[in-house]
Scaffold this motif. Structure first.
Motif, PDB file in Angstrom:
ATOM      1  N   GLY A 238       3.124   7.661  -8.654  1.00  0.00           N
ATOM      2  CA  GLY A 238       2.470   7.330  -9.910  1.00  0.00           C
ATOM      3  C   GLY A 238       2.479   5.853 -10.246  1.00  0.00           C
ATOM      4  O   GLY A 238       2.279   5.485 -11.392  1.00  0.00           O
ATOM      5  N   ARG A 239       2.716   4.997  -9.252  1.00  0.00           N
ATOM      6  CA  ARG A 239       2.748   3.559  -9.495  1.00  0.00           C
ATOM      7  C   ARG A 239       1.403   2.939  -9.121  1.00  0.00           C
ATOM      8  O   ARG A 239       0.774   3.349  -8.156  1.00  0.00           O
ATOM      9  N   LEU A 240       0.997   1.926  -9.898  1.00  0.00           N
ATOM     10  CA  LEU A 240      -0.258   1.222  -9.634  1.00  0.00           C
ATOM     11  C   LEU A 240      -0.094   0.370  -8.389  1.00  0.00           C
ATOM     12  O   LEU A 240       0.874  -0.361  -8.241  1.00  0.00           O
ATOM     13  N   ARG A 241      -1.042   0.473  -7.479  1.00  0.00           N
ATOM     14  CA  ARG A 241      -1.041  -0.311  -6.245  1.00  0.00           C
ATOM     15  C   ARG A 241      -2.362  -1.042  -6.101  1.00  0.00           C
ATOM     16  O   ARG A 241      -3.389  -0.585  -6.594  1.00  0.00           O
ATOM     17  N   VAL A 242      -2.330  -2.173  -5.429  1.00  0.00           N
ATOM     18  CA  VAL A 242      -3.539  -2.921  -5.092  1.00  0.00           C
ATOM     19  C   VAL A 242      -3.458  -3.264  -3.612  1.00  0.00           C
ATOM     20  O   VAL A 242      -2.409  -3.145  -2.988  1.00  0.00           O
ATOM     21  N   ALA A 243      -4.570  -3.693  -3.059  1.00  0.00           N
ATOM     22  CA  ALA A 243      -4.648  -3.965  -1.625  1.00  0.00           C
ATOM     23  C   ALA A 243      -3.632  -5.019  -1.214  1.00  0.00           C
ATOM     24  O   ALA A 243      -3.453  -6.027  -1.893  1.00  0.00           O
ATOM     25  N   CYS A 244      -2.964  -4.778  -0.084  1.00  0.00           N
ATOM     26  CA  CYS A 244      -1.983  -5.724   0.435  1.00  0.00           C
ATOM     27  C   CYS A 244      -2.682  -7.020   0.832  1.00  0.00           C
ATOM     28  O   CYS A 244      -3.851  -7.036   1.190  1.00  0.00           O
ATOM     29  N   GLY A 245      -1.934  -8.102   0.748  1.00  0.00           N
ATOM     30  CA  GLY A 245      -2.464  -9.411   1.069  1.00  0.00           C
ATOM     31  C   GLY A 245      -2.813 -10.212  -0.174  1.00  0.00           C
ATOM     32  O   GLY A 245      -3.135 -11.384  -0.081  1.00  0.00           O
ATOM     33  N   THR A 246      -2.717  -9.579  -1.345  1.00  0.00           N
ATOM     34  CA  THR A 246      -3.011 -10.276  -2.592  1.00  0.00           C
ATOM     35  C   THR A 246      -1.703 -10.639  -3.292  1.00  0.00           C
ATOM     36  O   THR A 246      -0.652 -10.052  -3.023  1.00  0.00           O
ATOM     37  N   TYR A 247      -1.779 -11.597  -4.194  1.00  0.00           N
ATOM     38  CA  TYR A 247      -0.589 -11.996  -4.943  1.00  0.00           C
ATOM     39  C   TYR A 247      -0.095 -10.838  -5.811  1.00  0.00           C
ATOM     40  O   TYR A 247       1.099 -10.593  -5.903  1.00  0.00           O
ATOM     41  N   ARG A 248      -1.018 -10.108  -6.420  1.00  0.00           N
ATOM     42  CA  ARG A 248      -0.633  -8.965  -7.270  1.00  0.00           C
ATOM     43  C   ARG A 248       0.083  -7.895  -6.459  1.00  0.00           C
ATOM     44  O   ARG A 248       1.023  -7.275  -6.930  1.00  0.00           O
ATOM     45  N   ALA A 249      -0.362  -7.668  -5.220  1.00  0.00           N
ATOM     46  CA  ALA A 249       0.299  -6.682  -4.366  1.00  0.00           C
ATOM     47  C   ALA A 249       1.710  -7.142  -4.030  1.00  0.00           C
ATOM     48  O   ALA A 249       2.653  -6.338  -4.043  1.00  0.00           O
ATOM     49  N   LEU A 250       1.877  -8.426  -3.736  1.00  0.00           N
ATOM     50  CA  LEU A 250       3.207  -8.955  -3.446  1.00  0.00           C
ATOM     51  C   LEU A 250       4.119  -8.765  -4.650  1.00  0.00           C
ATOM     52  O   LEU A 250       5.273  -8.333  -4.502  1.00  0.00           O
ATOM     53  N   GLN A 251       3.618  -9.053  -5.848  1.00  0.00           N
ATOM     54  CA  GLN A 251       4.415  -8.870  -7.060  1.00  0.00           C
ATOM     55  C   GLN A 251       4.822  -7.405  -7.233  1.00  0.00           C
ATOM     56  O   GLN A 251       5.941  -7.103  -7.624  1.00  0.00           O
ATOM     57  N   ALA A 252       3.905  -6.480  -6.938  1.00  0.00           N
ATOM     58  CA  ALA A 252       4.225  -5.053  -7.045  1.00  0.00           C
ATOM     59  C   ALA A 252       5.302  -4.681  -6.039  1.00  0.00           C
ATOM     60  O   ALA A 252       6.250  -3.960  -6.370  1.00  0.00           O
ATOM     61  N   HIS A 253       5.181  -5.166  -4.806  1.00  0.00           N
ATOM     62  CA  HIS A 253       6.211  -4.883  -3.799  1.00  0.00           C
ATOM     63  C   HIS A 253       7.569  -5.384  -4.265  1.00  0.00           C
ATOM     64  O   HIS A 253       8.571  -4.671  -4.146  1.00  0.00           O
ATOM     65  N   LEU A 254       7.610  -6.596  -4.783  1.00  0.00           N
ATOM     66  CA  LEU A 254       8.882  -7.153  -5.249  1.00  0.00           C
ATOM     67  C   LEU A 254       9.432  -6.345  -6.420  1.00  0.00           C
ATOM     68  O   LEU A 254      10.622  -6.069  -6.485  1.00  0.00           O
ATOM     69  N   ARG A 255       8.544  -5.948  -7.347  1.00  0.00           N
ATOM     70  CA  ARG A 255       8.965  -5.166  -8.505  1.00  0.00           C
ATOM     71  C   ARG A 255       9.546  -3.815  -8.080  1.00  0.00           C
ATOM     72  O   ARG A 255      10.505  -3.325  -8.650  1.00  0.00           O
ATOM     73  N   TYR A 256       8.985  -3.227  -7.017  1.00  0.00           N
ATOM     74  CA  TYR A 256       9.443  -1.923  -6.548  1.00  0.00           C
ATOM     75  C   TYR A 256      10.531  -2.044  -5.484  1.00  0.00           C
ATOM     76  O   TYR A 256      10.940  -1.046  -4.892  1.00  0.00           O
ATOM     77  N   GLY A 257      11.003  -3.269  -5.213  1.00  0.00           N
ATOM     78  CA  GLY A 257      12.084  -3.470  -4.248  1.00  0.00           C
ATOM     79  C   GLY A 257      11.650  -3.246  -2.811  1.00  0.00           C
ATOM     80  O   GLY A 257      12.449  -2.794  -1.988  1.00  0.00           O
ATOM     81  N   GLU A 258      10.406  -3.564  -2.493  1.00  0.00           N
ATOM     82  CA  GLU A 258       9.869  -3.347  -1.154  1.00  0.00           C
ATOM     83  C   GLU A 258       9.598  -4.688  -0.472  1.00  0.00           C
ATOM     84  O   GLU A 258       9.516  -5.710  -1.121  1.00  0.00           O
ATOM     85  N   THR A 259       9.456  -4.626   0.854  1.00  0.00           N
ATOM     86  CA  THR A 259       9.004  -5.793   1.596  1.00  0.00           C
ATOM     87  C   THR A 259       7.713  -5.422   2.300  1.00  0.00           C
ATOM     88  O   THR A 259       7.522  -4.278   2.704  1.00  0.00           O
ATOM     89  N   CYS A 260       6.835  -6.396   2.446  1.00  0.00           N
ATOM     90  CA  CYS A 260       5.550  -6.147   3.089  1.00  0.00           C
ATOM     91  C   CYS A 260       5.176  -7.398   3.882  1.00  0.00           C
ATOM     92  O   CYS A 260       4.953  -8.463   3.299  1.00  0.00           O
ATOM     93  N   GLY A 261       5.119  -7.264   5.190  1.00  0.00           N
ATOM     94  CA  GLY A 261       4.777  -8.389   6.050  1.00  0.00           C
ATOM     95  C   GLY A 261       3.426  -9.007   5.735  1.00  0.00           C
ATOM     96  O   GLY A 261       3.329 -10.229   5.590  1.00  0.00           O
ATOM     97  N   PRO A 262       2.355  -8.200   5.616  1.00  0.00           N
ATOM     98  CA  PRO A 262       1.045  -8.798   5.308  1.00  0.00           C
ATOM     99  C   PRO A 262       1.024  -9.546   3.969  1.00  0.00           C
ATOM    100  O   PRO A 262       0.403 -10.608   3.865  1.00  0.00           O
ATOM    101  N   CYS A 263       1.707  -9.031   2.961  1.00  0.00           N
ATOM    102  CA  CYS A 263       1.727  -9.709   1.655  1.00  0.00           C
ATOM    103  C   CYS A 263       2.510 -11.018   1.742  1.00  0.00           C
ATOM    104  O   CYS A 263       2.094 -12.037   1.191  1.00  0.00           O
ATOM    105  N   ARG A 264       3.637 -11.002   2.450  1.00  0.00           N
ATOM    106  CA  ARG A 264       4.429 -12.233   2.605  1.00  0.00           C
ATOM    107  C   ARG A 264       3.652 -13.276   3.416  1.00  0.00           C
ATOM    108  O   ARG A 264       3.670 -14.458   3.095  1.00  0.00           O
ATOM    109  N   ALA A 265       2.975 -12.841   4.474  1.00  0.00           N
ATOM    110  CA  ALA A 265       2.188 -13.769   5.293  1.00  0.00           C
ATOM    111  C   ALA A 265       1.041 -14.364   4.479  1.00  0.00           C
ATOM    112  O   ALA A 265       0.769 -15.570   4.566  1.00  0.00           O
ATOM    113  N   ALA A 266       0.383 -13.542   3.686  1.00  0.00           N
ATOM    114  CA  ALA A 266      -0.720 -14.040   2.852  1.00  0.00           C
ATOM    115  C   ALA A 266      -0.203 -15.025   1.818  1.00  0.00           C
ATOM    116  O   ALA A 266      -0.839 -16.051   1.555  1.00  0.00           O
ATOM    117  N   GLN A 267       0.971 -14.756   1.235  1.00  0.00           N
ATOM    118  CA  GLN A 267       1.551 -15.674   0.254  1.00  0.00           C
ATOM    119  C   GLN A 267       1.926 -16.994   0.927  1.00  0.00           C
ATOM    120  O   GLN A 267       1.702 -18.073   0.369  1.00  0.00           O
TER     121      GLN A 267
END
Length: 180
Positions: free
Chosen positions: A85-114
């Protein structure tokens, strides 16, 4: 005022009459509190789904604010709700990276894009420093980029160091300052 659907009949300990005002509010602090209450609720996915299919135009439902639900329903937006039930957006965006961090997750594509966005911004800043003829700030940007400092920025650092050394000498020997 929000009219609750049948499945939210007041039996859940998460939605109580004492907290009902939070779920109908548009104030960011109230929305944040309502979203936090939704986090541990077992009805969260169903509640979010109800709000998306009804569609509920007001309030916080299943941890999603009205603005978040509008994003999900927008066909031009890439947002969706995950199984929790959590809002998600496409990986590779700043908003997606923020969501990953908020949910305690790591995401290679989001970190690389950042990292790419950060390097692009630093290179743009460096170009402005070079347009000024090279600066101390430009030298610091070179270091952050992990590259050797250019001649112009290195010269700016040398000039600043010389001025600082002269100022220290004058502070240590005030008689030199008066002789000038």
């Amino acid at each position: 005022m929000i009219t609750l659907p049948e499945f939210l009949d007041g039996t859940t300990p998460h939605c109580t009459p004492a907290t009902a005002h939070l779920f109908d509010s548009t104030h960011p602090d109230d929305e944040q509190q309502a979203t936090a209450i939704c986090t541990g609720c077992p009805l969260r996915p169903g509640c979010a789904q109800h709000a998306l299919t009804t569609p509920e135009e007001r309030g916080t439902w299943g941890g999603l604010t009205a603005r978040q639900r509008r994003r999900i329903r927008n066909p031009d937006d890439t947002a969706w709700v995950d199984d929790e039930g959590r809002l998600r957006v496409a990986c590779g965006t700043y908003r997606a990276l923020q969501a990953h961090l908020r949910y305690g997750e790591t995401c290679g594509p989001c970190r690389a894009a950042q990292a790419a966005r950060t390097e692009h911004a630093r290179r743009a800043s460096l170009a402005a420093e070079h347009a000024a003829g090279g600066t101390v700030n430009g030298a610091a940007i070179h270091r952050r980029l992990g590259e050797p400092t250019c001649v112009h920025c290195r010269a700016a650092v040398a000039r600043q160091s010389a001025v600082q050394r002269a100022a220290r000498r004058m502070a240590q020997h005030p008689e030199l300052a008066m002789a000038s």
